[in-house]
Scaffold this motif. Structure first.
Motif, PDB file in Angstrom:
ATOM      1  N   UNK A   1      -4.193  -8.046 -37.330  1.00 30.70           N
ATOM      2  CA  UNK A   1      -3.423  -9.279 -37.503  1.00 30.70           C
ATOM      3  C   UNK A   1      -2.084  -9.000 -38.170  1.00 30.70           C
ATOM      4  N   UNK A   2      -1.894  -7.797 -38.657  1.00 32.18           N
ATOM      5  CA  UNK A   2      -0.616  -7.368 -39.231  1.00 32.18           C
ATOM      6  C   UNK A   2      -0.212  -6.053 -38.590  1.00 32.18           C
ATOM      7  N   UNK A   3      -0.038  -5.044 -39.425  1.00 33.94           N
ATOM      8  CA  UNK A   3       0.381  -3.746 -38.924  1.00 33.94           C
ATOM      9  C   UNK A   3      -0.765  -2.767 -38.733  1.00 33.94           C
ATOM     10  N   UNK A   4      -1.876  -2.960 -39.448  1.00 36.64           N
ATOM     11  CA  UNK A   4      -2.940  -1.972 -39.445  1.00 36.64           C
ATOM     12  C   UNK A   4      -4.183  -2.496 -38.732  1.00 36.64           C
ATOM     13  N   UNK A   5      -4.931  -1.552 -38.162  1.00 36.11           N
ATOM     14  CA  UNK A   5      -6.194  -1.870 -37.504  1.00 36.11           C
ATOM     15  C   UNK A   5      -7.318  -1.842 -38.529  1.00 36.11           C
ATOM     16  N   UNK A   6      -8.253  -2.784 -38.419  1.00 35.27           N
ATOM     17  CA  UNK A   6      -9.398  -2.838 -39.310  1.00 35.27           C
ATOM     18  C   UNK A   6     -10.677  -2.837 -38.488  1.00 35.27           C
ATOM     19  N   UNK A   7     -11.623  -2.025 -38.905  1.00 34.21           N
ATOM     20  CA  UNK A   7     -12.915  -1.921 -38.219  1.00 34.21           C
ATOM     21  C   UNK A   7     -13.723  -3.193 -38.454  1.00 34.21           C
ATOM     22  N   UNK A   8     -14.273  -3.768 -37.390  1.00 30.14           N
ATOM     23  CA  UNK A   8     -15.097  -4.975 -37.550  1.00 30.14           C
ATOM     24  C   UNK A   8     -16.456  -4.859 -36.871  1.00 30.14           C
ATOM     25  N   UNK A   9     -16.706  -3.787 -36.090  1.00 32.16           N
ATOM     26  CA  UNK A   9     -18.005  -3.710 -35.445  1.00 32.16           C
ATOM     27  C   UNK A   9     -18.239  -2.425 -34.694  1.00 32.16           C
ATOM     28  N   UNK A  10     -19.511  -2.030 -34.652  1.00 30.87           N
ATOM     29  CA  UNK A  10     -19.900  -0.833 -33.918  1.00 30.87           C
ATOM     30  C   UNK A  10     -20.624  -1.185 -32.638  1.00 30.87           C
ATOM     31  N   UNK A  11     -21.463  -0.269 -32.202  1.00 35.40           N
ATOM     32  CA  UNK A  11     -22.115  -0.427 -30.901  1.00 35.40           C
ATOM     33  C   UNK A  11     -23.209  -1.490 -30.947  1.00 35.40           C
ATOM     34  N   UNK A  12     -23.311  -2.192 -29.839  1.00 33.67           N
ATOM     35  CA  UNK A  12     -24.374  -3.178 -29.643  1.00 33.67           C
ATOM     36  C   UNK A  12     -24.635  -3.267 -28.150  1.00 33.67           C
TER      37      UNK A  12
ATOM     38  N   UNK B   1     -10.152   6.070 -40.201  1.00 30.64           N
ATOM     39  CA  UNK B   1     -10.389   5.274 -38.988  1.00 30.64           C
ATOM     40  C   UNK B   1     -11.336   4.120 -39.314  1.00 30.64           C
ATOM     41  N   UNK B   2     -12.643   4.338 -39.219  1.00 28.73           N
ATOM     42  CA  UNK B   2     -13.556   3.217 -39.475  1.00 28.73           C
ATOM     43  C   UNK B   2     -13.837   3.020 -40.953  1.00 28.73           C
ATOM     44  N   UNK B   3     -13.635   4.051 -41.778  1.00 24.35           N
ATOM     45  CA  UNK B   3     -13.872   3.913 -43.208  1.00 24.35           C
ATOM     46  C   UNK B   3     -15.233   4.428 -43.631  1.00 24.35           C
ATOM     47  N   UNK B   4     -15.349   4.807 -44.894  1.00 21.74           N
ATOM     48  CA  UNK B   4     -16.588   5.373 -45.421  1.00 21.74           C
ATOM     49  C   UNK B   4     -17.649   4.291 -45.580  1.00 21.74           C
ATOM     50  N   UNK B   5     -18.882   4.638 -45.223  1.00 21.61           N
ATOM     51  CA  UNK B   5     -20.025   3.763 -45.463  1.00 21.61           C
ATOM     52  C   UNK B   5     -20.605   4.140 -46.829  1.00 21.61           C
ATOM     53  N   UNK B   6     -20.294   3.327 -47.842  1.00 18.35           N
ATOM     54  CA  UNK B   6     -20.604   3.726 -49.207  1.00 18.35           C
ATOM     55  C   UNK B   6     -22.103   3.735 -49.501  1.00 18.35           C
ATOM     56  N   UNK B   7     -22.874   2.927 -48.785  1.00 19.61           N
ATOM     57  CA  UNK B   7     -24.321   2.973 -48.983  1.00 19.61           C
ATOM     58  C   UNK B   7     -24.893   4.333 -48.613  1.00 19.61           C
ATOM     59  N   UNK B   8     -24.225   5.063 -47.736  1.00 19.95           N
ATOM     60  CA  UNK B   8     -24.716   6.359 -47.262  1.00 19.95           C
ATOM     61  C   UNK B   8     -24.044   7.541 -47.942  1.00 19.95           C
ATOM     62  N   UNK B   9     -23.234   7.299 -48.986  1.00 12.23           N
ATOM     63  CA  UNK B   9     -22.652   8.413 -49.729  1.00 12.23           C
ATOM     64  C   UNK B   9     -23.713   8.912 -50.719  1.00 12.23           C
ATOM     65  N   UNK B  10     -24.176  10.125 -50.480  1.00 13.10           N
ATOM     66  CA  UNK B  10     -25.261  10.683 -51.278  1.00 13.10           C
ATOM     67  C   UNK B  10     -24.811  11.975 -51.953  1.00 13.10           C
ATOM     68  N   UNK B  11     -25.280  12.158 -53.184  1.00 20.98           N
ATOM     69  CA  UNK B  11     -24.984  13.372 -53.932  1.00 20.98           C
ATOM     70  C   UNK B  11     -26.286  13.897 -54.533  1.00 20.98           C
ATOM     71  N   UNK B  12     -26.488  15.215 -54.410  1.00 19.42           N
ATOM     72  CA  UNK B  12     -27.695  15.863 -54.920  1.00 19.42           C
ATOM     73  C   UNK B  12     -27.289  17.064 -55.767  1.00 19.42           C
ATOM     74  N   UNK B  13     -27.992  17.283 -56.866  1.00 17.61           N
ATOM     75  CA  UNK B  13     -27.847  18.497 -57.658  1.00 17.61           C
ATOM     76  C   UNK B  13     -29.203  19.182 -57.693  1.00 17.61           C
ATOM     77  N   UNK B  14     -29.216  20.386 -57.144  1.00 16.85           N
ATOM     78  CA  UNK B  14     -30.457  21.160 -57.014  1.00 16.85           C
ATOM     79  C   UNK B  14     -31.530  20.356 -56.292  1.00 16.85           C
TER      80      UNK B  14
END
Length: 740
Positions: A615-626, A676-689
């Motif tokens: 709606x302005x200058x940049x593209x925003x992700x609104x949906x994936x495959x269905x 592009x579509x942006x990070x899915x923060x629910x799936x950002x995982x970090x593990x130590x050992x």
């Protein structure tokens, strides 16, 4: 411990909890509430950098922003007694936020926090461990975390925000934000008046003009003055609306704020007013109805009229189309106007001027041999008559007849000279400079067997279609234009816009879906010239549901009873983008209700494409495959462009650093990016050992930081980071670090 660098901020502020200077405060508006028992919510000071109701893309600013001097860690206190009803943590938006519910149903919120009180921090950490992710949204029972006014509940920060500050809100029992300044304890001293920099006047409808043009006009105002005057009269025809560019500032802040109240007076009577005491939460996107878009030059102009229908309640008088200037309802001539912009403390600025309501002069003319027969429908309104002799293909000559002291007669004959034997344009002009549509007359020797080619084009407005017909040479008579909508046919009245151009407009029929065929014809004897154009329009009516397919079924638009605020004459234009077709949903900028559900089917079988809107200058992700490879998403706010964009690349891991501090566990910082579509923060995982840990995620700065509470043993350790984007692309990276 407050850093020494912030002491200057504290020294410049009133002592927290003391009564503010309210000498200039206007009486609270009629918003019922418990305004007497609030307390200032932080020790960070009393500098307000953003006020209630300010414009944000697609929503109203729902509270006030309190500066913390670019420092984190100031105490945040419950403004009233109640209980913590909700704890929410997000990498974006409000960041870490608390909701405190009060006995009367009101709620106060505290956002962008760095940390909560120990008990609330422990509750949030337990939920994060349980869900295995950073973002959480916790509903709390009334007995879980009761608080009293003045209790420490959190500390200021910058989570989800650009810089450290406290965002504070008051919401009524219905969940609608209300202006915190309505509470005396939440007001701040303000003796700085707003500034008015520009006003704009826009035609509202196909037959409206401002200073003779079918487009908005912008007028500059001297902002250094609290009272300014626009010297030149503003002449309008049809319907028009004012808009205002105005900003405010509060002492101690370098930021420019929105204003609290705006009024418009015509002939000394207020025809439009607004006071930002309450804004709707569920319809907050309707803020787009309050501002003009696409005006010349930069800036944001607030409308001084009600664009109906909408659900906003801060207007006075409260009726549809308040503030719209309708020339048919006003006497012709000069009308003084006054625009006032005010802040909550009653400081104000104003601009005055003269609005001229003008009628378009009307008449007829025909050639009778060597004379011109003129008929003026309102002779007293005509100040001059312009006769232009056209010598095609270029050049012109002419003369001007000015009204005698007694005025023009209603009908009279005017001898024509030798240079006026060719095609003529006769234009009537009134004393305000408003011009009639040209009356185009063919030349004496124009052969009926020679009709020039004509061309039809259409310009689509929000609720009408303007038709343009141009000719390669002068026409013997105005073209006949018809619109075919299924079995229905209608005629478009065409007026000359120049010697070779005609224009008219029509409103599409709401009950007909599909293509409108516009045909223009011009005949003289046996000679004929014609052209046609096609406009595809799909009416979407409020209170209805359905779906519309475009481009052979590749684009599907679905709507329900709440999708639009008023009848939308939906149009779609296809163009080619880098990755495939781009569909422009029009009319561009139309404000929606709940929005439209859009599905695009890719032409190939590429599964790594997402649906994006612009709606302005940049593209925003609104949906994936269905449904296989089709992509679906909801277009909300305003109409714009939609397309599919390929995204098969996982987020990029820009760097990992491990810092060791004495007596504490290691601090792990991960920097990432996905453009592009942006990070899915629910799936950002970090593990130590191999053990899952929950880092603090800063979506704005694109980083995740984990501070270990326990010191791992000496020697090598394995760090694993998994990143995924909203298209499902993921990447797992492992690093080793050694603790001495």
């Amino acid at each position: 411990m407050v850093p020494w660098a912030a002491l200057l901020v504290l020294l410049l502020q009133p002592v927290p909890g003391t009564a503010p200077d309210t000498a200039h405060v206007s009486p609270p508006a009629a918003v019922p509430g418990p305004w007497s028992d609030f307390a200032w919510p932080t020790e960070a000071g009393r500098i307000v950098t953003s006020t209630f109701g300010e414009y944000r893309p697609s929503h109203f600013h729902a509270g006030i922003d309190i500066s913390s001097g670019d420092v984190q860690g100031y105490g945040v206190f419950a403004s009233r007694s109640g209980y913590v009803s909700r704890i929410r943590i997000s990498p974006t938006g409000y960041g870490k936020i608390l909701y405190v519910r009060h006995a009367d149903g009101f709620t106060t919120t505290y956002a962008h926090l760095s940390r909560f009180s120990p008990a609330l921090d422990a509750r949030a950490a337990a939920e994060q461990e349980k869900l295995g992710r950073y973002p959480v949204d916790i509903a709390c029972s009334p007995g879980e975390f009761p608080v009293r006014r003045g209790d420490l509940i959190a500390h200021t920060g910058e989570t989800g925000a650009a810089s450290p500050h406290l965002h504070f809100e008051v919401r009524d029992p219905a969940g609608d934000p209300v202006n915190p300044f309505l509470a005396p304890a939440l007001r701040v001293h303000d003796d700085i008046p707003p500034t008015i920099t520009r006003i704009a006047v826009s035609p509202l409808g196909p037959d409206g003009t401002v200073d003779g043009a079918h487009e908005s006009r912008v007028y500059r105002v001297q902002p250094a003055r609290r009272s300014a005057h626009i010297a030149d009269p503003i002449v309008i025809t049809g319907r028009a609306g004012f808009a205002l560019e105005s900003r405010d500032r509060i002492p101690g802040s370098r930021f420019r704020n929105g204003v609290y109240a705006r009024t418009l007076e015509i002939d000394g009577k207020e025809v439009y007013g607004e006071r930002l005491d309450r804004t709707p939460w569920n319809e907050t996107h309707e803020i787009e109805l309050c501002y003009e878009h696409g005006l010349p030059g930069r800036g944001r102009f607030a409308r001084l009229y009600v664009d109906s229908p909408n659900h906003l309640s801060f207007y006075t008088p409260r009726f549809p189309e308040a503030g719209i200037i309708d020339c048919a309802a006003l006497r012709e001539g000069e009308h003084p106007f006054r625009i006032v912009s005010a802040d909550f403390s009653g400081n104000s600025a104003e601009v005055t001027g003269t609005l001229v309501v003008s009628r378009v002069p009307a008449g007829s003319a025909e050639r009778k041999g060597d004379t011109l027969a003129l008929r003026l429908f309102s002779p007293a309104d005509v100040a001059r008559i312009e006769i232009a002799a056209q010598n095609f293909p270029g050049g012109s000559g002419g003369r001007v007849l000015r009204a005698p002291s007694a005025g023009f007669p209603g009908t009279f004959l005017l001898p024509l000279n030798g240079s006026e034997r060719g095609p003529l344009c006769v234009t009537l002009v009134n004393r305000w400079g408003t011009r009639s549509h040209p009356i185009v007359l063919p030349g004496l020797r124009q052969a009926e067997s020679r009709i020039p080619a004509i061309h039809v084009s259409c310009e689509e407005g929000e609720d009408y279609v303007r038709v343009h017909v141009t000719a390669e040479a002068s026409l013997p008579s105005p073209p006949e234009v018809t619109v075919r909508e299924g079995a229905n046919r209608s005629t478009v009245v065409m007026d000359a816009a120049g010697p070779l151009e005609y224009e008219g407009w029509f409103t599409p029929r709401e009950e007909y879906r599909g293509a409108r065929c516009i045909t223009a014809r011009c005949t003289a004897g046996a000679a004929r010239s014609s052209d046609s154009a096609r406009v595809d329009i799909e009416p979407v009516l409020p209170g209805t549901s359905g779906e519309v397919a475009f481009d052979g079924g590749r684009l599907l638009v679905r709507y329900d009873s709440l999708s639009v605020l008023r009848t939308l004459f939906l149009r779609v234009d296809r163009s080619e983008g880098e990755g495939g077709p781009v569909y422009a949903l029009g009319p561009e900028g139309t404000v929606l209700g709940s929005g439209l559900l859009v599905t695009i089917r890719p032409e190939g079988e590429d599964a790594h494409r997402g649906l994006f809107v612009r709606t302005g200058r940049t593209w925003q992700f609104i949906g994936g495959r269905e449904r296989g490879t089709a992509c679906t998403g909801r277009v909300t706010g305003r109409l714009g462009d939609v397309t599919l964009i390929a995204d098969s690349t996982a987020p990029a891991l820009l760097g990992i650093s491990v810092a060791r501090r004495a007596g504490r566990g290691p601090e792990v910082t991960v920097r990432f990016r996905d453009d592009i579509s942006g990070v899915e923060y629910d799936d950002l995982k970090m593990y130590i050992d191999g053990n899952l840990v929950i880092p603090e995620i800063d979506g704005r700065r694109r980083r995740a930081v984990y501070q270990a509470h326990d010191v791992p043993g000496r020697g090598p350790h394995r760090l694993t980071v998994r990143l995924a984007d909203r298209m499902g692309n993921s990447k797992t990276t492992e690093r080793q670090f050694v603790l001495p």
